[in-house]
Scaffold this motif. Sequence first.
Motif, PDB file in Angstrom:
ATOM      1  N   ILE A  27       0.813  -1.213   0.000  1.00 17.09           N
ATOM      2  CA  ILE A  27       0.000   0.000   0.000  1.00 17.09           C
ATOM      3  C   ILE A  27       0.848   1.265   0.000  1.00 17.09           C
ATOM      4  N   GLY A  28       2.152   1.117   0.204  1.00 13.28           N
ATOM      5  CA  GLY A  28       3.025   2.281   0.168  1.00 13.28           C
ATOM      6  C   GLY A  28       4.477   1.870   0.220  1.00 13.28           C
ATOM      7  N   TYR A  29       5.348   2.737  -0.267  1.00  8.48           N
ATOM      8  CA  TYR A  29       6.777   2.467  -0.201  1.00  8.48           C
ATOM      9  C   TYR A  29       7.552   3.778  -0.182  1.00  8.48           C
ATOM     10  N   VAL A  30       8.804   3.687   0.277  1.00  3.15           N
ATOM     11  CA  VAL A  30       9.731   4.813   0.224  1.00  3.15           C
ATOM     12  C   VAL A  30      11.101   4.260  -0.140  1.00  3.15           C
ATOM     13  N   LEU A  31      11.809   4.978  -0.983  1.00  2.23           N
ATOM     14  CA  LEU A  31      13.155   4.603  -1.389  1.00  2.23           C
ATOM     15  C   LEU A  31      14.092   5.776  -1.167  1.00  2.23           C
ATOM     16  N   GLY A  32      15.325   5.475  -0.846  1.00  2.00           N
ATOM     17  CA  GLY A  32      16.300   6.535  -0.657  1.00  2.00           C
ATOM     18  C   GLY A  32      17.690   6.051  -0.970  1.00  2.00           C
ATOM     19  N   LYS A  33      18.608   6.976  -1.016  1.00  2.00           N
ATOM     20  CA  LYS A  33      20.012   6.647  -1.235  1.00  2.00           C
ATOM     21  C   LYS A  33      20.854   7.539  -0.332  1.00  2.00           C
ATOM     22  N   VAL A  34      22.098   7.140  -0.131  1.00  2.00           N
ATOM     23  CA  VAL A  34      23.018   7.896   0.713  1.00  2.00           C
ATOM     24  C   VAL A  34      24.324   8.081  -0.047  1.00  2.00           C
ATOM     25  N   ASP A  35      24.835   9.300  -0.041  1.00  2.00           N
ATOM     26  CA  ASP A  35      26.107   9.613  -0.705  1.00  2.00           C
ATOM     27  C   ASP A  35      27.005  10.380   0.247  1.00  2.00           C
ATOM     28  N   GLU A  36      28.302  10.178   0.102  1.00  2.00           N
ATOM     29  CA  GLU A  36      29.272  11.023   0.796  1.00  2.00           C
ATOM     30  C   GLU A  36      29.725  12.088  -0.175  1.00  2.00           C
ATOM     31  N   LYS A  37      29.656  13.336   0.264  1.00  3.15           N
ATOM     32  CA  LYS A  37      30.045  14.450  -0.599  1.00  3.15           C
ATOM     33  C   LYS A  37      31.086  15.290   0.120  1.00  3.15           C
ATOM     34  N   PRO A  38      32.036  15.853  -0.632  1.00  2.00           N
ATOM     35  CA  PRO A  38      33.010  16.730   0.012  1.00  2.00           C
ATOM     36  C   PRO A  38      32.341  18.000   0.520  1.00  2.00           C
ATOM     37  N   VAL A  39      32.766  18.444   1.680  1.00  2.00           N
ATOM     38  CA  VAL A  39      32.254  19.692   2.246  1.00  2.00           C
ATOM     39  C   VAL A  39      33.055  20.824   1.625  1.00  2.00           C
ATOM     40  N   GLN A  40      32.360  21.814   1.099  1.00  2.79           N
ATOM     41  CA  GLN A  40      33.016  22.944   0.449  1.00  2.79           C
ATOM     42  C   GLN A  40      33.352  24.015   1.482  1.00  2.79           C
ATOM     43  N   TYR A  41      34.616  24.331   1.601  1.00  5.32           N
ATOM     44  CA  TYR A  41      35.066  25.399   2.489  1.00  5.32           C
ATOM     45  C   TYR A  41      35.552  26.553   1.636  1.00  5.32           C
ATOM     46  N   PRO A  42      35.491  27.774   2.151  1.00  6.71           N
ATOM     47  CA  PRO A  42      35.999  28.896   1.356  1.00  6.71           C
ATOM     48  C   PRO A  42      37.511  28.780   1.165  1.00  6.71           C
ATOM     49  N   PRO A  43      38.013  29.260   0.033  1.00  6.00           N
ATOM     50  CA  PRO A  43      39.464  29.246  -0.187  1.00  6.00           C
ATOM     51  C   PRO A  43      40.179  30.054   0.894  1.00  6.00           C
ATOM     52  N   ARG A  44      41.455  29.723   1.112  1.00  7.89           N
ATOM     53  CA  ARG A  44      42.236  30.361   2.166  1.00  7.89           C
ATOM     54  C   ARG A  44      42.255  31.882   2.064  1.00  7.89           C
ATOM     55  N   GLU A  45      42.236  32.421   0.862  1.00  8.06           N
ATOM     56  CA  GLU A  45      42.331  33.874   0.734  1.00  8.06           C
ATOM     57  C   GLU A  45      41.107  34.589   1.286  1.00  8.06           C
ATOM     58  N   PHE A  46      40.009  33.839   1.523  1.00  8.98           N
ATOM     59  CA  PHE A  46      38.826  34.462   2.094  1.00  8.98           C
ATOM     60  C   PHE A  46      38.786  34.382   3.615  1.00  8.98           C
ATOM     61  N   LEU A  47      39.751  33.683   4.193  1.00  2.27           N
ATOM     62  CA  LEU A  47      39.813  33.616   5.651  1.00  2.27           C
ATOM     63  C   LEU A  47      40.398  34.909   6.198  1.00  2.27           C
ATOM     64  N   TYR A  48      39.913  35.324   7.349  1.00  2.00           N
ATOM     65  CA  TYR A  48      40.458  36.527   7.970  1.00  2.00           C
ATOM     66  C   TYR A  48      41.857  36.233   8.484  1.00  2.00           C
ATOM     67  N   PRO A  49      42.807  37.108   8.205  1.00  2.00           N
ATOM     68  CA  PRO A  49      44.154  36.884   8.737  1.00  2.00           C
ATOM     69  C   PRO A  49      44.127  37.013  10.258  1.00  2.00           C
ATOM     70  N   PRO A  50      44.939  36.219  10.965  1.00  2.00           N
ATOM     71  CA  PRO A  50      44.940  36.263  12.421  1.00  2.00           C
ATOM     72  C   PRO A  50      45.234  37.652  12.981  1.00  2.00           C
ATOM     73  N   SER A  51      45.960  38.478  12.254  1.00  2.93           N
ATOM     74  CA  SER A  51      46.306  39.803  12.773  1.00  2.93           C
ATOM     75  C   SER A  51      45.069  40.674  12.984  1.00  2.93           C
ATOM     76  N   THR A  52      43.919  40.258  12.412  1.00  3.99           N
ATOM     77  CA  THR A  52      42.707  41.032  12.638  1.00  3.99           C
ATOM     78  C   THR A  52      41.985  40.595  13.910  1.00  3.99           C
TER      79      THR A  52
END
Length: 152
Positions: A27-52
Amino acid sequence: CDTSSGGGGKLFGKYDPSPTTRTPEIIGYVLGKVDEKPVQYPPREFLYPPSTVPGLDDDEEESLLAHMIESQRIPRTETLGHVTSLAVLSDYRRRGLAATLMNQLHQHMRECYGADAVGLHVRVSNRAATRLYCEGMGYEVADVIPQYYQDG
């Protein structure tokens, strides 16, 4: 846990009483899948320098910068579930079966695969499904993709 697939569930109705058929009606069903994906982080140049960051001495600044650079090198992934299909026969709708199936799928993805989150696609015009997912299950609209479905 059966890890041969992303998971799924079925709800069965009464057995057909005829002697020739002894299989239950689905009378009913559900299907799904699972994937591992890389987490996207901002490039280093967008990080605040510690001196700030106020109050750091030179050694702390250097240590923080080294940690920030190293943390960008570590590949990170997140485990994401995706609901690929959910259906309930029309005579059995509005009885909580879809929510039960979804909860079963969420539990399976979390316990067997360690899913961090679950996503899905739904037609904007499908108000019953949108109500179930958003109001009943706490899903949030992340994006509307124009012409995602070929027939409109």
